[in-house]
Design an enzyme around this catalytic site. Sequence first.
Site, mmCIF file in Angstrom:
data_model
loop_
_atom_site.group_PDB
_atom_site.id
_atom_site.type_symbol
_atom_site.label_atom_id
_atom_site.label_comp_id
_atom_site.label_asym_id
_atom_site.label_seq_id
_atom_site.Cartn_x
_atom_site.Cartn_y
_atom_site.Cartn_z
ATOM 1 N N SER A 147 0.823 -1.199 0.000
ATOM 2 C CA SER A 147 0.000 0.000 0.000
ATOM 3 C C SER A 147 0.868 1.266 0.000
ATOM 4 O O SER A 147 1.627 1.492 -0.927
ATOM 5 C CB SER A 147 -0.963 -0.041 1.197
ATOM 6 N N ASP A 224 -10.092 -5.517 -3.505
ATOM 7 C CA ASP A 224 -9.493 -4.486 -2.655
ATOM 8 C C ASP A 224 -10.406 -3.259 -2.624
ATOM 9 O O ASP A 224 -10.735 -2.693 -3.672
ATOM 10 C CB ASP A 224 -8.121 -4.127 -3.228
ATOM 11 N N HIS A 257 -7.329 -5.979 0.751
ATOM 12 C CA HIS A 257 -6.160 -5.133 1.024
ATOM 13 C C HIS A 257 -5.403 -5.552 2.283
ATOM 14 O O HIS A 257 -4.436 -4.912 2.661
ATOM 15 C CB HIS A 257 -6.630 -3.677 1.179
#
Length: 278
Positions: A147, A224, A257
Amino acid sequence: MKYVELETHQSFGGQQKRFRHWSVTLDCEMSYSVYLPPDYRNTTLPILYWLSGLTCNDQNFVTKAGAQKYAAELGIILVVPDTSPRGDIIPDAPSYDLGQGASFYVNATQEPWKQNYQMFDYISIELPKLIKRQFKSNGKQSIAGHSMGGHGALMFALKHPGRFCSVSAFAPIVNPMQVPFGRKAFCHYLGDSKETWQVYDSCFLMEHYIDQPFPILIDQGTTDEFLLKQLQPEILETVALKKNWPFQLRWQKGYDHSYFFVSSFIHDHLLFHYRYLK
């Protein structure tokens, strides 16, 4: 203080350690974690730096990713820094995507951030010097992240030609100038100048990269929750194709995620780096 060992744990024949030191760059105490494989006792090994994402510190990857087993098998040292300066007197924000845990790995130029939020220099200069003094390695290194940390991994490699053998990322923020997470952070940390933002944006950096390209692996989950609004890895893929870059974007069906996603494919990423580090 140079550094203080906070804890050590036996893990897959190696040692999972955590340290604290005073950072001159960030003007505060910082923690970082290091995994030393069993072969560390007998030979010099390469290093993989891992950069974590928003809200994380140096322990999330260590405790959730399950990377130690594979690092032990492959003989790779893992170095995991924190994601921002920390402390009661360090500037912070009420939202999770700004302030402590959300440095975006830049050198801030704006108040109240600029005294402490110099994470680009910390990751690029201060921490590697400390690791070099503290641990022996064979000089080869790669970098990976998740991320915000995926943004960091890509950005550091693109800004330091020749330093890293390979780069990988899980669900990275590839074009921070154009997504809400990045625009918010860059505006606060760097001001309003888009020219200042560009030097931390992976899409811009790859477009203007003139050195020998390095291999990149990206995994992205199809479910995600941040994919459409914040991540958009296909934008970087388009630049990579235009530049004839050794680039692989893998879409992982049904993954989100979280660290459940990271732990599911961390073995693939360590194997990917091993091919270029060995």
